[in-house]
Structures are given as structure tokens and as C-alpha cells.
Scaffold this active site. Structure first.
Site, PDB file in Angstrom:
ATOM      1  CB  CYS A 114      31.958  57.816  25.941  1.00 34.79           C
ATOM      2  SG  CYS A 114      33.387  56.747  25.734  1.00 34.79           S
ATOM      3  CG  HIS A 238      29.351  56.265  28.642  1.00 37.70           C
ATOM      4  ND1 HIS A 238      29.244  55.458  27.523  1.00 37.70           N
ATOM      5  CD2 HIS A 238      30.664  56.263  28.981  1.00 37.70           C
ATOM      6  CE1 HIS A 238      30.447  54.994  27.214  1.00 37.70           C
ATOM      7  NE2 HIS A 238      31.317  55.455  28.083  1.00 37.70           N
ATOM      8  CG  ASN A 268      32.940  52.248  27.233  1.00 37.71           C
ATOM      9  OD1 ASN A 268      32.290  52.765  26.328  1.00 37.71           O
ATOM     10  ND2 ASN A 268      33.710  52.943  28.051  1.00 37.71           N
TER      11      ASN A 268
HETATM   12  N1  COA Z   1      42.371  41.542  35.481  1.00 40.22           N
HETATM   13  C1  COA Z   1      43.013  41.407  36.656  1.00 40.22           C
HETATM   14  N2  COA Z   1      43.684  42.401  37.237  1.00 40.22           N
HETATM   15  C2  COA Z   1      43.698  43.591  36.614  1.00 40.22           C
HETATM   16  C3  COA Z   1      43.042  43.813  35.380  1.00 40.22           C
HETATM   17  C4  COA Z   1      42.369  42.716  34.823  1.00 40.22           C
HETATM   18  N3  COA Z   1      41.710  42.806  33.654  1.00 40.22           N
HETATM   19  N4  COA Z   1      43.218  45.087  35.020  1.00 40.22           N
HETATM   20  C5  COA Z   1      43.961  45.649  35.989  1.00 40.22           C
HETATM   21  N5  COA Z   1      44.256  44.739  36.941  1.00 40.22           N
HETATM   22  C6  COA Z   1      45.034  44.908  38.157  1.00 40.22           C
HETATM   23  C7  COA Z   1      45.899  46.129  38.136  1.00 40.22           C
HETATM   24  O1  COA Z   1      47.105  45.847  37.439  1.00 40.22           O
HETATM   25  C8  COA Z   1      46.132  46.366  39.605  1.00 40.22           C
HETATM   26  O2  COA Z   1      47.130  45.508  40.058  1.00 40.22           O
HETATM   27  P1  COA Z   1      48.209  45.997  41.149  1.00 40.22           P
HETATM   28  O3  COA Z   1      47.385  46.361  42.357  1.00 40.22           O
HETATM   29  O4  COA Z   1      49.066  44.805  41.304  1.00 40.22           O
HETATM   30  O5  COA Z   1      48.891  47.177  40.505  1.00 40.22           O
HETATM   31  C9  COA Z   1      44.833  45.913  40.246  1.00 40.22           C
HETATM   32  O6  COA Z   1      44.171  45.103  39.262  1.00 40.22           O
HETATM   33  C10 COA Z   1      43.918  47.048  40.621  1.00 40.22           C
HETATM   34  O7  COA Z   1      43.880  47.928  39.550  1.00 40.22           O
HETATM   35  P2  COA Z   1      43.106  49.245  39.657  1.00 40.22           P
HETATM   36  O8  COA Z   1      43.426  50.071  38.470  1.00 40.22           O
HETATM   37  O9  COA Z   1      43.278  49.815  41.023  1.00 40.22           O
HETATM   38  O10 COA Z   1      41.598  48.690  39.559  1.00 40.22           O
HETATM   39  P3  COA Z   1      40.285  49.492  39.577  1.00 40.22           P
HETATM   40  O11 COA Z   1      39.435  49.027  40.682  1.00 40.22           O
HETATM   41  O12 COA Z   1      40.511  50.976  39.467  1.00 40.22           O
HETATM   42  O13 COA Z   1      39.606  48.994  38.235  1.00 40.22           O
HETATM   43  C11 COA Z   1      39.212  49.795  36.012  1.00 40.22           C
HETATM   44  C12 COA Z   1      40.240  49.243  37.002  1.00 40.22           C
HETATM   45  C13 COA Z   1      39.919  50.087  34.705  1.00 40.22           C
HETATM   46  C14 COA Z   1      38.148  48.726  35.800  1.00 40.22           C
HETATM   47  C15 COA Z   1      38.566  51.069  36.619  1.00 40.22           C
HETATM   48  O14 COA Z   1      39.567  51.938  37.072  1.00 40.22           O
HETATM   49  C16 COA Z   1      37.705  51.790  35.624  1.00 40.22           C
HETATM   50  O15 COA Z   1      36.686  51.298  35.180  1.00 40.22           O
HETATM   51  N6  COA Z   1      38.077  53.030  35.254  1.00 40.22           N
HETATM   52  C17 COA Z   1      37.317  53.803  34.300  1.00 40.22           C
HETATM   53  C18 COA Z   1      37.625  53.336  32.910  1.00 40.22           C
HETATM   54  C19 COA Z   1      36.622  53.818  31.907  1.00 40.22           C
HETATM   55  O16 COA Z   1      35.444  53.843  32.160  1.00 40.22           O
HETATM   56  N7  COA Z   1      37.110  54.202  30.733  1.00 40.22           N
HETATM   57  C20 COA Z   1      36.291  54.641  29.661  1.00 40.22           C
HETATM   58  C21 COA Z   1      35.821  56.018  29.884  1.00 40.22           C
HETATM   59  S1  COA Z   1      34.671  56.482  28.653  1.00 40.22           S
END
Ligand code: COA
Length: 320
Positions: A114, A238, A268
Site C-alpha cells: 500500500c 492511505h 482499501n
Molecule cells: N464482522 C463481525 N465481526 C468481525 C468481523 C466482521 N467483518 N471481522 C472480525 N470480527 C470479529 C472478530 O472475530 C472478533 O471476534 P471475537 O472477539 O469473538 O474474537 C471481534 O470481531 C473483534 O475483532 P478484532 O480483530 O478485535 O477487531 P478490530 O477492532 O481490531 O477490527 C479490523 C478488526 C481488521 C477492522 C482492524 O483490526 C483493522 O482495521 N486492522 C488493520 C487492517 C488493515 O488496515 N490492513 C491493511 C493494511 S494496508
């Protein structure tokens, strides 16, 4: 790095491309264990685009940028294509775009995930400093292909699209004032995709590191340019997650009304995300002549890249 060159560059044209197929949060809600509310609140994304090919989107964005600059492929010396989702292992996606746009010069892909567009922007300035006259720089991605559409952790985040700019040499200083490019290979397992496989991501850790590297890199580029947050008219981050952007901007003391945003409608799009957000800001009159614009990205690698541009290039009618 502060740039030091006798021969800089300015952006004289831009273009974008998004495939037609809109995939909304409701579409995911209908077939995965997720909700529109969860996706909107945790990411800021409401819809993203699926379909197209990386080369096809790049050709469309590149052609739009050439048309705006009043140029044809013949006028371009080099095409740099930032992508993390090439259509072929061999040759570079840039080769196909080169043929379709009729460009007679060098062509290669840049993969810094990215951060790729900002990496490419700095590399393009380097080539221009060495004597090239005009470069077509494109960020193009088909991330929906690389994402397991049954995995709610990743499918909701990514989309397809492309953005392009034409850079032209100028004598003396150009637009690029400073930049910072970096990578931490020890973090490469946080987000990867094996050849032929889907993307794996440790979301929480990526989130945490993304905020740190964005803030650090933005500070380095601003300090190299002798600028503070107050001097930046627009940040083009980004477009990964609204919460990453908000957290990083709050640490930088940057109000959100000075931040370019297309994430809600694109998701993204990796190396296409910064040019898509930049073009949106330009076309909506959010950049004026001589404004300092800060581009800042991060991605798999873990890579990061930022740059300060003083906008001396083309502007749409009306915003001077
Ligand atoms: N819908 C509902 N629940 C979801 C889900 C979805 N699409 N995706 C994950 N969950 C659940 C998880 O399984 C977890 O459940 P659990 O507590 O029972 O284990 C819960 O939601 C919380 O997950 P968590 O990973 O703690 O959420 P978060 O607040 O960290 O959000 C992301 C998850 C992926 C949105 C966040 O971590 C993120 O944006 N990370 C960066 C990713 C990124 O930018 N990648 C590209 C880089 S260039």
C-alpha cells in the site's frame, strides 16, 4: 530526506478508474456473519468495487491522465506501475499497459504494497532528475481477487481501483519537497499472501503498527521540509481504516477536515488508494496553488512512505 536536485517535476495530469460492480456492506451481511453496523463502525467502509483487471484499470486511469495533460503515449518516456496484485507473474503489468497506451520507453512494476504509489512517486522524481522528461505513474489493484470472499476478517476491507498521474520535468525545484521511505522486514508476516493463495492478516497488530509508522514517517517528512502540522493544507493518507487515520491524525494534531477521504466508497485499494484520494481532493477544490500536501501510507512489508508536495502543478479551473 530533503530533495536536492537541479531538475524537479510537477504533476500535469491525473485520472482514476473504478470497476462498475459495487459491493455494499449489506451484500456481505447477506452471506457472512457480519453486519453493516460492525463494518461501518470498525472501518468506515460502506462499499467497495469488485471486478476488472489490474492492467485494464491501469489503462483506463492512465488514459484519463494522458488526456487531461493533452498527451499521448508517445510523449511518455517511462511507465511505473505500483501494484501488489499483478495480473501475471511474468511479465510486469506495466508491459501490457505500455502496449495499450502506446508508450515507447521503460516499463516496470513497483511492489511496496500500500506504500507503492509514494515509493513510485519518489522513484519517478529520481528518474526525472537523471534526465527523463515525462513519466506516467499508476497505482492499480484488484485486491478482491487476492481476498478470500468467505473470510469476514479481510473480505470486507479491500476493493479494486486505479489512480494515475503524469509527471513532467521542470528546471529547478519541482513539487517534491521531502520524503521518507522505509520498511521493516521483520514484520512481513503480519500481512502476506503466498503465490496462488489468499491474503492472511493479523489485523490488530497491523492496526497498531500502522498508526506508529504513519505518525513517525509523517513527522520525518514534515521536519525535513521545515514544516509543522499547521503548515499542511491537506493530508492524503492511505485509505485502510478510518480509525487508523483518525488515531494517526489525532497524534499529529491534524484536524480531520484537512484529510482527504474516499475510503467509505472504495475500501482499501492498496497502491491505488492515495492517488484516488488525491484526485478526489483536487477535483473537489481542496488544493490551492502552493499548498503543502502531505501523502502518507503504510502497507505489507511492513512498508511505509510519506512525502510533502508543494502544489505547483496543474489545478482544475477555479481553484488557483
Ligand atoms: N464482522 C463481525 N465481526 C468481525 C468481523 C466482521 N467483518 N471481522 C472480525 N470480527 C470479529 C472478530 O472475530 C472478533 O471476534 P471475537 O472477539 O469473538 O474474537 C471481534 O470481531 C473483534 O475483532 P478484532 O480483530 O478485535 O477487531 P478490530 O477492532 O481490531 O477490527 C479490523 C478488526 C481488521 C477492522 C482492524 O483490526 C483493522 O482495521 N486492522 C488493520 C487492517 C488493515 O488496515 N490492513 C491493511 C493494511 S494496508
Amino acid at each position: 530526506m530533503t530533495t536536492s536536485t537541479q531538475r524537479g517535476a510537477t504533476i500535469i495530469g491525473w485520472g482514476t478508474a473504478l470497476p462498475d460492480l459495487i459491493v455494499t456492506n449489506a451484500d456481505f451481511e447477506a452471506r457472512l456473519d457480519t453486519t453493516d453496523e460492525w463494518i461501518s463502525e470498525r472501518t468506515g467502509i460502506h462499499e467497495r468495487r469488485h471486478g476488472g483487471t489490474t492492467a485494464g484499470l491501469a489503462v483506463e486511469a492512465g488514459r484519463n491522465a494522458l488526456n487531461m495533460a493533452g498527451l499521448t503515449g508517445d510523449d511518455i518516456d517511462f511507465i511505473l506501475l505500483a501494484t501488489t496484485t499483478p495480473d501475471y507473474q511474468i511479465p510486469s503489468t506495466a508491459s501490457q499497459v505500455q502496449e495499450e497506451l502506446g508508450i515507447n520507453g521503460g516499463a516496470c512494476d513497483v511492489n511496496a504494497a500500500c506504500s507503492g504509489f509514494v515509493y513510485g512517486l519518489v522513484q519517478a522524481h529520481g528518474l526525472i532528475a537523471m534526465g527523463l522528461k515525462r513519466i506516467l505513474l499508476i497505482g492499480s489493484e484488484t485486491l478482491a481477487r487476492l481476498t478470500d470472499q468467505d473470510d469476514r476478517n479481510t473480505a470486507i476491507l479491500f476493493g479494486n481501483g486505479a489512480g494515475a498521474v503524469v509527471l513532467e520535468a521542470v528546471e529547478g525545484e519541482g513539487q517534491l519537497v521531502s520524503f521518507d521511505l522505509g520498511s521493516d522486514g521483520t514484520a512481513r508476516k503480519l500481512l502476506d499472501a503466498p503465490i496462488g493463495g489468499y491474503m492472511n492478516m493479523v489485523g490488530k497488530e497491523v492496526f497498531r503498527k500502522a498508526v506508529t509508522v504513519m505518525v513517525d514517517s509523517a513527522k520525518i517528512s514534515m521536519a525535513s521540509a521545515n514544516l509543522t502540522t499547521d503548515d499542511i493544507a491537506l493530508v492524503v493518507p492511505h485509505q485502510a481504516n478510518i480509525r487508523i487515520i483518525e488515531t494517526a491524525c489525532s497524534k499529529l494534531g491534524m484536524p480531520m477536515d484537512r484529510v482527504a477521504m474516499v475510503l467509505h466508497r472504495t475500501g482499501n485499494t492498496s497502491s491505488a488508494s492515495i492517488p484516488l484520494a488525491l484526485v478526489d481532493a483536487l477535483e473537489n477544490g481542496r488544493v490551492q496553488r502552493d499548498d503543502n500536501v502531505l501523502l502518507v501510507g503504510f502497507g505489507a512489508g511492513m512498508s511505509w512512505a510519506s512525502a510533502v508536495i508543494r502544489w505547483t502543478g496543474h489545478l482544475p479551473e477555479g481553484n488557483k
